[in-house]
Design a protein around this motif. Structure first.
Motif, mmCIF file in Angstrom:
data_model
loop_
_atom_site.group_PDB
_atom_site.id
_atom_site.type_symbol
_atom_site.label_atom_id
_atom_site.label_comp_id
_atom_site.label_asym_id
_atom_site.label_seq_id
_atom_site.Cartn_x
_atom_site.Cartn_y
_atom_site.Cartn_z
ATOM 1 N N CYS A 41 -30.009 19.298 13.892
ATOM 2 C CA CYS A 41 -28.714 19.708 14.309
ATOM 3 C C CYS A 41 -28.214 19.495 15.133
ATOM 4 O O CYS A 41 -26.714 19.077 15.455
ATOM 5 N N GLU A 45 -20.733 15.503 14.386
ATOM 6 C CA GLU A 45 -20.384 16.397 13.041
ATOM 7 C C GLU A 45 -20.506 17.408 13.316
ATOM 8 O O GLU A 45 -21.374 18.289 14.955
ATOM 9 N N CYS A 46 -20.620 17.987 12.232
ATOM 10 C CA CYS A 46 -20.888 19.286 11.884
ATOM 11 C C CYS A 46 -22.411 19.463 12.425
ATOM 12 O O CYS A 46 -23.433 19.228 12.196
ATOM 13 N N VAL A 47 -22.688 20.992 13.007
ATOM 14 C CA VAL A 47 -24.026 21.006 13.797
ATOM 15 C C VAL A 47 -24.940 21.833 12.478
ATOM 16 O O VAL A 47 -26.166 21.438 12.628
ATOM 17 N N CYS A 48 -24.517 22.541 11.428
ATOM 18 C CA CYS A 48 -25.319 22.935 10.318
ATOM 19 C C CYS A 48 -25.047 21.813 8.949
ATOM 20 O O CYS A 48 -26.090 22.293 8.250
ATOM 21 N N LEU A 49 -24.755 20.489 9.143
ATOM 22 C CA LEU A 49 -24.986 19.669 8.255
ATOM 23 C C LEU A 49 -26.156 19.154 7.892
ATOM 24 O O LEU A 49 -26.532 19.148 6.706
ATOM 25 N N ALA A 74 -26.908 15.877 15.476
ATOM 26 C CA ALA A 74 -25.709 15.309 13.816
ATOM 27 C C ALA A 74 -24.756 16.139 15.258
ATOM 28 O O ALA A 74 -23.241 16.082 15.139
ATOM 29 N N GLN A 75 -24.819 17.147 16.704
ATOM 30 C CA GLN A 75 -23.752 17.608 17.062
ATOM 31 C C GLN A 75 -23.252 16.787 18.582
ATOM 32 O O GLN A 75 -22.227 16.589 18.699
#
Length: 174
Positions: free
Chosen positions: A47, A55-59, A50-51
């Motif tokens: 996570c 991108e979205c943290v929860c992706l 991704a951040q």
């Protein structure tokens, strides 16, 4: 007759740092911080990666849902969709050659190593780059020092030169 010289600056083009991955898939121990954090808290680090990539943290948690789907409903989703798409996206953003057929087995069978490689790549390529340039300075000849009476005959003083201090321009690229 005076001559005027006009200098025009050339445009600066920044190229990607490297045409390949900065580290190998199994070079996890090159950055022990990333390696240990992925070992102890894999989903938190995915996570975080991704951040950092924007991108979205929860992706990456969608990959966790895909593995639960396989375990509970016996629906075979063996390729982690977010791990694969993150790898392809990093490769495309940084101009790393490769194909999805090369990324798919790495994201599926070496998921932790693939995420570690992605995190190392983002960390290495997001370091600020400093470019320092300066304008050419005009050189002016100074008059030689006055000859003193107690110097031997024929003593030679070479001319001294001075330049105006450079005016550096610093550009920081992130």
């Amino acid at each position: 007759m005076a001559t005027r010289v006009v200098m025009q600056p050339q445009p600066m083009v920044l190229l990607p740092q490297a045409p390949t991955w900065s580290t190998g898939l199994f070079h996890c121990f090159q950055d022990m911080n990333i390696c240990c954090l992925y070992f102890w808290c894999f989903w938190c680090m995915t996570c975080n990666t991704a951040q950092k990539f924007g991108e979205c943290v929860c992706l990456p948690l969608l990959d966790l849902i895909a593995s639960f789907t396989l375990a509970y409903f016996y629906i075979p989703m063996c390729v982690p969709p977010i791990g694969l798409s993150a790898r392809v996206s990093v490769r495309q953003r940084y101009g790393i050659p490769g194909s999805i057929s090369d990324d798919c087995p790495k994201a599926t069978f070496c998921s932790a190593c693939s995420w570690c490689q992605i995190a190392r790549e983002i960390k290495l390529r997001s370091k600020p780059c400093s470019i320092v340039t300066h304008q050419p300075a005009a050189v002016q000849q100074q008059a030689p020092p006055p000859v003193q009476a107690n110097l031997p005959m024929g003593a030679y003083y070479p001319p001294s030169y001075s330049a105006s201090p450079p005016n550096p321009t610093v550009i920081v690229v992130k």
